[in-house]
Scaffold this motif. Structure first.
Motif, short mmCIF file in Angstrom:
data_model
loop_
_atom_site.label_atom_id
_atom_site.label_comp_id
_atom_site.label_asym_id
_atom_site.label_seq_id
_atom_site.Cartn_x
_atom_site.Cartn_y
_atom_site.Cartn_z
N GLY A 13 0.81 -1.23 0.00
CA GLY A 13 0.00 0.00 0.00
C GLY A 13 0.84 1.27 0.00
N ALA A 14 2.17 1.14 -0.06
CA ALA A 14 3.03 2.33 -0.04
C ALA A 14 3.00 3.07 -1.38
N GLY A 15 2.46 2.42 -2.42
CA GLY A 15 2.23 3.14 -3.68
C GLY A 15 3.20 2.84 -4.80
N LYS A 16 4.14 1.92 -4.60
CA LYS A 16 5.17 1.68 -5.62
C LYS A 16 4.58 1.26 -6.97
N SER A 17 3.54 0.44 -6.94
CA SER A 17 3.03 -0.11 -8.20
C SER A 17 2.44 0.97 -9.11
N SER A 18 2.00 2.09 -8.54
CA SER A 18 1.45 3.18 -9.36
C SER A 18 2.51 3.80 -10.26
N HIS A 19 3.78 3.53 -9.98
CA HIS A 19 4.84 4.20 -10.74
C HIS A 19 5.53 3.29 -11.75
N LEU A 20 5.15 2.02 -11.76
CA LEU A 20 5.88 1.07 -12.61
C LEU A 20 5.81 1.42 -14.09
N ASP A 21 4.60 1.61 -14.60
CA ASP A 21 4.44 1.88 -16.04
C ASP A 21 5.08 3.21 -16.41
N TRP A 22 4.90 4.18 -15.55
CA TRP A 22 5.48 5.51 -15.80
C TRP A 22 7.01 5.42 -15.87
N ALA A 141 -4.95 2.36 4.85
CA ALA A 141 -6.10 3.11 4.32
C ALA A 141 -6.11 3.04 2.79
N ARG A 142 -4.93 3.14 2.18
CA ARG A 142 -4.86 3.08 0.71
C ARG A 142 -5.26 1.72 0.16
N ARG A 143 -4.90 0.69 0.93
CA ARG A 143 -5.17 -0.68 0.45
C ARG A 143 -6.63 -1.04 0.57
N ALA A 144 -7.32 -0.42 1.54
CA ALA A 144 -8.68 -0.83 1.89
C ALA A 144 -9.57 -0.83 0.66
N GLY A 145 -10.17 -1.96 0.39
CA GLY A 145 -11.16 -2.06 -0.70
C GLY A 145 -10.57 -2.10 -2.09
N VAL A 146 -9.27 -1.94 -2.23
CA VAL A 146 -8.68 -1.89 -3.56
C VAL A 146 -8.58 -3.29 -4.16
N ARG A 147 -8.20 -4.27 -3.33
CA ARG A 147 -8.08 -5.63 -3.85
C ARG A 147 -8.27 -6.62 -2.71
N VAL A 148 -8.44 -7.88 -3.07
CA VAL A 148 -8.59 -8.91 -2.05
C VAL A 148 -7.23 -9.09 -1.37
N ASP A 150 -3.98 -10.49 0.34
CA ASP A 150 -3.26 -11.77 0.38
C ASP A 150 -2.77 -12.01 1.81
N ARG A 151 -2.00 -13.08 2.01
CA ARG A 151 -1.57 -13.47 3.36
C ARG A 151 -0.79 -12.36 4.06
N PHE A 152 0.00 -11.61 3.30
CA PHE A 152 0.83 -10.57 3.92
C PHE A 152 -0.01 -9.35 4.25
N GLU A 153 -0.94 -9.05 3.35
CA GLU A 153 -1.79 -7.88 3.57
C GLU A 153 -2.80 -8.11 4.70
N GLN A 154 -3.03 -9.38 5.02
CA GLN A 154 -3.95 -9.67 6.13
C GLN A 154 -3.28 -9.54 7.49
N GLU A 155 -1.96 -9.43 7.48
CA GLU A 155 -1.23 -9.30 8.76
C GLU A 155 -1.59 -7.98 9.43
N PRO A 156 -1.56 -7.95 10.77
CA PRO A 156 -1.91 -6.72 11.48
C PRO A 156 -0.89 -5.60 11.27
N ASP A 157 -1.27 -4.40 11.69
CA ASP A 157 -0.44 -3.21 11.52
C ASP A 157 0.97 -3.37 12.09
N ASP A 158 1.10 -4.09 13.20
CA ASP A 158 2.45 -4.17 13.80
C ASP A 158 3.39 -5.02 12.93
N PHE A 159 2.83 -5.96 12.16
CA PHE A 159 3.66 -6.71 11.20
C PHE A 159 4.19 -5.74 10.13
N GLN A 160 3.28 -4.94 9.57
CA GLN A 160 3.68 -3.97 8.54
C GLN A 160 4.67 -2.97 9.12
N ALA A 161 4.50 -2.62 10.40
CA ALA A 161 5.42 -1.67 11.05
C ALA A 161 6.82 -2.28 11.16
#
Ligand code: TMP
Length: 202
Positions: A13-22, A141-148, A150-161
């Protein structure tokens, strides 16, 4: 022309994929052949391993080994041939992600991965790694509702931290290669940051 290997990293959700094509367009406009690819994945075997590792519960060491098995295939069949031909390879994630997620996030010892790293791509490192940095709250917040999720995205905030902290530690350790991009501002501003970093590189 010598090949150029660029990787994009960051928490989910940090936004890297939005810049790949560009980013690919930026190099193509300068006459470079670009290979856009991703990890885990990038090859038929790698994409099948991706499905497995993103959705099937497993031991952390199994997870790490699958990431590096997919990477072995990717380096051999995609990354190295494209670099040898003088192309620009842009990969959505590479080995820094293993250190951030499997070590930082899941607590695997770094020595374990250092062995695999030497084995799988001992003589190859990215020329530039763009680390998109964003608070875990903003990323969630950015990830919410954007896609289903996966196992990593389901991890709680402290994992992402922990993943984020591990990425930032690596950036401090390899400041020449890993450049931190502030992922918080609007897209255009983030792009301006990236363009400044690219100007230093080419
Ligand atoms: P993506 O959502 O950016 O395509 O990445 C897929 C997920 O895989 C992401 O949550 C990070 C994770 N991952 C690892 O845990 N270790 C790795 O070595 C790689 C390449 C990805």
């Amino acid at each position: 022309m010598t090949g150029l290997f660029i990787t994009l990293e960051g928490i989910d959700g940090a936004g890297k994929s939005s810049h790949l094509d560009w980013l690919a367009q930026w190099f193509r406009a300068r006459g470079r052949a670009v290979t856009l690819t991703r990890e885990p994945g990038g090859t038929p075997v790698g994409e099948r391993l991706r499905e497995l590792v993103l959705h099937e519960a497993m031991h952390v060491e199994t997870e790490a080994l699958i990431m590096f098995a997919a990477r072995r295939e990717h380096v051999e069949r995609v990354i190295r041939p494209a670099l040898d031909a003088g192309g620009v390879v842009i990969s959505d994630r590479f080995t820094d992600a293993s250190f951030a997620y499997q070590c930082g996030g899941r607590g695997l010892a770094e020595e374990r991965l250092e062995v695999l790293e030497r084995w799988v791509h001992g003589d190859l490192q990215p020329d530039l790694t763009l680390l998109f940095d964003l608070s875990t709250q903003a990323a969630t917040a950015r990830r919410a509702g954007v896609r289903v999720a996966d196992r990593f995205e389901q991890e709680p905030d402290d994992f992402q931290a922990r993943v984020r902290a591990a990425y930032l530690r690596r950036a401090a350790r390899y400041p020449q290669r890993i450049r931190v991009v502030d992922g918080a501002p609007a897209l255009r501003e983030v792009r301006a940051q990236i363009e400044r970093l690219l100007a230093e590189l080419v």
